[in-house]
Scaffold this motif. Structure first.
Motif, PDB file in Angstrom:
ATOM      1  N   SER A  59      15.363  14.086  -4.427  1.00 38.09           N
ATOM      2  CA  SER A  59      16.700  13.957  -4.194  1.00 38.09           C
ATOM      3  C   SER A  59      17.394  13.146  -5.210  1.00 38.09           C
ATOM      4  CB  SER A  59      16.898  12.958  -2.820  1.00 38.09           C
ATOM      5  OG  SER A  59      16.485  13.790  -1.776  1.00 38.09           O
ATOM      6  N   LYS A  60      16.623  12.192  -5.610  1.00 34.75           N
ATOM      7  CA  LYS A  60      17.139  11.347  -7.045  1.00 34.75           C
ATOM      8  C   LYS A  60      17.294  12.472  -8.091  1.00 34.75           C
ATOM      9  CE  LYS A  60      15.442   7.179  -5.369  1.00 34.75           C
ATOM     10  NZ  LYS A  60      14.419   6.226  -5.273  1.00 34.75           N
ATOM     11  N   GLU A  61      16.321  13.052  -8.444  1.00 34.87           N
ATOM     12  CA  GLU A  61      16.388  14.123  -9.550  1.00 34.87           C
ATOM     13  C   GLU A  61      17.676  15.071  -9.595  1.00 34.87           C
ATOM     14  OE1 GLU A  61      12.587  15.985  -9.921  1.00 34.87           O
ATOM     15  OE2 GLU A  61      11.478  14.041 -10.336  1.00 34.87           O
ATOM     16  N   ALA A  62      17.746  15.671  -8.096  1.00 36.47           N
ATOM     17  CA  ALA A  62      18.831  16.323  -8.039  1.00 36.47           C
ATOM     18  C   ALA A  62      20.340  15.720  -8.113  1.00 36.47           C
ATOM     19  CB  ALA A  62      18.725  17.199  -6.753  1.00 36.47           C
ATOM     20  N   THR A  63      20.201  14.633  -7.809  1.00 37.49           N
ATOM     21  CA  THR A  63      21.569  13.906  -8.161  1.00 37.49           C
ATOM     22  C   THR A  63      22.029  13.835  -9.552  1.00 37.49           C
ATOM     23  OG1 THR A  63      21.376  12.595  -5.850  1.00 37.49           O
ATOM     24  CG2 THR A  63      22.761  11.737  -7.698  1.00 37.49           C
ATOM     25  N   LEU A  64      20.768  13.468 -10.144  1.00 41.77           N
ATOM     26  CA  LEU A  64      21.100  13.570 -11.914  1.00 41.77           C
ATOM     27  C   LEU A  64      21.312  14.742 -12.277  1.00 41.77           C
ATOM     28  CD1 LEU A  64      17.866  11.099 -12.840  1.00 41.77           C
ATOM     29  CD2 LEU A  64      20.257  10.523 -12.722  1.00 41.77           C
ATOM     30  N   GLU A  65      20.693  15.787 -11.898  1.00 42.47           N
ATOM     31  CA  GLU A  65      20.735  17.221 -12.265  1.00 42.47           C
ATOM     32  C   GLU A  65      22.317  17.504 -12.136  1.00 42.47           C
ATOM     33  OE1 GLU A  65      18.587  21.308 -12.654  1.00 42.47           O
ATOM     34  OE2 GLU A  65      18.640  20.219 -10.849  1.00 42.47           O
ATOM     35  N   LYS A  66      22.967  17.153 -10.918  1.00 43.91           N
ATOM     36  CA  LYS A  66      24.304  17.450 -10.597  1.00 43.91           C
ATOM     37  C   LYS A  66      25.154  16.690 -11.481  1.00 43.91           C
ATOM     38  CE  LYS A  66      23.372  18.560  -5.674  1.00 43.91           C
ATOM     39  NZ  LYS A  66      23.519  18.314  -4.318  1.00 43.91           N
ATOM     40  N   ALA A  67      24.889  15.454 -11.720  1.00 43.27           N
ATOM     41  CA  ALA A  67      25.757  14.637 -12.678  1.00 43.27           C
ATOM     42  C   ALA A  67      25.798  15.306 -14.164  1.00 43.27           C
ATOM     43  CB  ALA A  67      25.360  13.174 -12.751  1.00 43.27           C
ATOM     44  N   GLN A 100      39.173  10.733 -25.583  1.00 45.55           N
ATOM     45  CA  GLN A 100      38.404   9.360 -25.792  1.00 45.55           C
ATOM     46  C   GLN A 100      38.225   8.949 -24.399  1.00 45.55           C
ATOM     47  OE1 GLN A 100      37.732   8.322 -28.812  1.00 45.55           O
ATOM     48  NE2 GLN A 100      36.411   6.740 -27.517  1.00 45.55           N
ATOM     49  N   LEU A 101      38.995   8.845 -23.231  1.00 48.97           N
ATOM     50  CA  LEU A 101      38.713   8.620 -22.109  1.00 48.97           C
ATOM     51  C   LEU A 101      37.414   9.343 -21.494  1.00 48.97           C
ATOM     52  CD1 LEU A 101      42.257   7.964 -20.347  1.00 48.97           C
ATOM     53  CD2 LEU A 101      40.556   6.224 -21.070  1.00 48.97           C
ATOM     54  N   LEU A 102      37.389  10.522 -21.618  1.00 50.32           N
ATOM     55  CA  LEU A 102      36.434  11.500 -21.042  1.00 50.32           C
ATOM     56  C   LEU A 102      35.168  11.070 -21.540  1.00 50.32           C
ATOM     57  CD1 LEU A 102      35.454  13.637 -18.911  1.00 50.32           C
ATOM     58  CD2 LEU A 102      35.976  15.356 -20.862  1.00 50.32           C
ATOM     59  N   LEU A 103      35.176  11.068 -22.976  1.00 46.44           N
ATOM     60  CA  LEU A 103      33.977  10.820 -23.914  1.00 46.44           C
ATOM     61  C   LEU A 103      33.545   9.115 -23.648  1.00 46.44           C
ATOM     62  CD1 LEU A 103      32.037  11.556 -26.439  1.00 46.44           C
ATOM     63  CD2 LEU A 103      33.619  10.555 -27.745  1.00 46.44           C
ATOM     64  N   ASP A 104      34.120   8.405 -23.455  1.00 44.43           N
ATOM     65  CA  ASP A 104      33.683   6.952 -22.703  1.00 44.43           C
ATOM     66  C   ASP A 104      33.101   7.061 -21.825  1.00 44.43           C
ATOM     67  OD1 ASP A 104      34.731   5.969 -25.389  1.00 44.43           O
ATOM     68  OD2 ASP A 104      36.549   5.239 -24.619  1.00 44.43           O
ATOM     69  N   ASP A 105      33.686   7.545 -20.731  1.00 47.48           N
ATOM     70  CA  ASP A 105      33.318   7.747 -19.358  1.00 47.48           C
ATOM     71  C   ASP A 105      31.879   8.488 -19.391  1.00 47.48           C
ATOM     72  OD1 ASP A 105      33.127   7.765 -16.573  1.00 47.48           O
ATOM     73  OD2 ASP A 105      33.621   9.845 -16.753  1.00 47.48           O
ATOM     74  N   HIS A 106      31.511   9.614 -20.237  1.00 56.57           N
ATOM     75  CA  HIS A 106      30.489  10.434 -20.252  1.00 56.57           C
ATOM     76  C   HIS A 106      29.418   9.601 -21.075  1.00 56.57           C
ATOM     77  CE1 HIS A 106      32.072  14.551 -19.125  1.00 56.57           C
ATOM     78  NE2 HIS A 106      32.283  13.529 -18.107  1.00 56.57           N
ATOM     79  N   ILE A 107      29.725   8.644 -21.897  1.00 53.51           N
ATOM     80  CA  ILE A 107      28.531   8.000 -22.765  1.00 53.51           C
ATOM     81  C   ILE A 107      28.193   6.954 -21.931  1.00 53.51           C
ATOM     82  CG2 ILE A 107      28.434   6.085 -24.634  1.00 53.51           C
ATOM     83  CD1 ILE A 107      30.306   7.629 -26.220  1.00 53.51           C
ATOM     84  N   ILE A 108      28.780   6.303 -20.835  1.00 56.21           N
ATOM     85  CA  ILE A 108      28.256   5.425 -19.957  1.00 56.21           C
ATOM     86  C   ILE A 108      27.312   6.198 -19.079  1.00 56.21           C
ATOM     87  CG2 ILE A 108      28.964   3.830 -18.057  1.00 56.21           C
ATOM     88  CD1 ILE A 108      31.356   3.101 -19.928  1.00 56.21           C
ATOM     89  N   ARG A 109      27.939   7.293 -18.550  1.00 58.11           N
ATOM     90  CA  ARG A 109      27.107   8.170 -17.668  1.00 58.11           C
ATOM     91  C   ARG A 109      25.727   8.735 -18.136  1.00 58.11           C
ATOM     92  NH1 ARG A 109      30.782  12.297 -14.419  1.00 58.11           N
ATOM     93  NH2 ARG A 109      32.580  10.684 -13.801  1.00 58.11           N
ATOM     94  N   THR A 110      25.772   9.018 -19.491  1.00 61.14           N
ATOM     95  CA  THR A 110      24.570   9.563 -20.080  1.00 61.14           C
ATOM     96  C   THR A 110      23.708   8.330 -20.235  1.00 61.14           C
ATOM     97  OG1 THR A 110      25.837  11.089 -21.346  1.00 61.14           O
ATOM     98  CG2 THR A 110      23.772  10.427 -22.243  1.00 61.14           C
ATOM     99  N   VAL A 111      24.058   6.974 -20.697  1.00 61.12           N
ATOM    100  CA  VAL A 111      22.822   5.908 -20.600  1.00 61.12           C
ATOM    101  C   VAL A 111      22.645   5.737 -19.328  1.00 61.12           C
ATOM    102  CG1 VAL A 111      23.107   3.482 -21.235  1.00 61.12           C
ATOM    103  CG2 VAL A 111      24.312   5.189 -22.814  1.00 61.12           C
ATOM    104  N   THR A 112      23.201   5.600 -18.389  1.00 59.32           N
ATOM    105  CA  THR A 112      22.713   5.378 -17.023  1.00 59.32           C
ATOM    106  C   THR A 112      21.829   6.380 -16.583  1.00 59.32           C
ATOM    107  OG1 THR A 112      24.935   4.450 -16.494  1.00 59.32           O
ATOM    108  CG2 THR A 112      23.510   5.041 -14.492  1.00 59.32           C
ATOM    109  N   ILE A 113      22.002   7.470 -16.904  1.00 61.88           N
ATOM    110  CA  ILE A 113      21.081   8.787 -16.615  1.00 61.88           C
ATOM    111  C   ILE A 113      19.854   8.468 -17.235  1.00 61.88           C
ATOM    112  CG2 ILE A 113      20.792  11.262 -16.495  1.00 61.88           C
ATOM    113  CD1 ILE A 113      23.725  11.612 -15.622  1.00 61.88           C
ATOM    114  N   LYS A 114      20.202   8.364 -18.443  1.00 67.09           N
ATOM    115  CA  LYS A 114      18.977   8.274 -19.527  1.00 67.09           C
ATOM    116  C   LYS A 114      17.895   7.181 -19.067  1.00 67.09           C
ATOM    117  CE  LYS A 114      17.931   7.559 -24.340  1.00 67.09           C
ATOM    118  NZ  LYS A 114      17.289   6.038 -24.323  1.00 67.09           N
TER     119      LYS A 114
END
Length: 127
Positions: A59-67, A100-114
């Motif tokens: 379930s957790k992996e599926a959530t990460l994959e969807k993100a 820039q807003l999208l990039l900043d948001d995705h950088i934070i998400r990527t670090v969290t996912i990583k």
């Protein structure tokens, strides 16, 4: 019935079924012929506590994959407007605030996912 919630998890992939098969020492082939009746006949309910961690991880992996899929879709239809800069022969990207807003948001998400302990199956994708 815990067995239904555990083995009926839509996030279970082939790798998870391989782990389940390892626990019961019987290869399970997931196809339309695998029914609840067959699972009950195999007496898999006695292993449900062992299956729960596999199902939770799935379930957790599926959530990460969807993100990650959503982040890719966010960039797929994004267009950059490039305008000439005066008469210098160079160009500038217009409308960078939204980018820039999208990039900043995705950088934070990527670090969290990583940093997630469940990222192993997608590690090369996120890097």
């Amino acid at each position: 019935m815990p067995i239904i919630f555990t083995l009926g998890n839509p996030g279970l992939k082939d790798r998870h079924w391989a782990q389940i098969s390892e626990i019961i020492n019987v290869p399970i082939k997931v196809d339309p012929d695998l029914t609840l009746a067959k699972i009950l006949d195999m007496n898999l309910g006695r292993y449900v506590s062992l299956f729960e961690s596999i199902s939770d991880n799935a379930s957790k992996e599926a959530t990460l994959e969807k993100a990650m899929d959503k982040m890719e879709r966010d960039w797929a239809d994004l267009y950059f407007t490039v305008n000439p800069f005066k008469d210098t022969g160079t160009y500038v990207i217009a409308g960078v605030d939204d980018i820039q807003l999208l990039l900043d948001d995705h950088i934070i998400r990527t670090v969290t996912i990583k940093n997630s302990p469940n990222i192993k199956p997608f590690e090369t994708r996120i890097l």
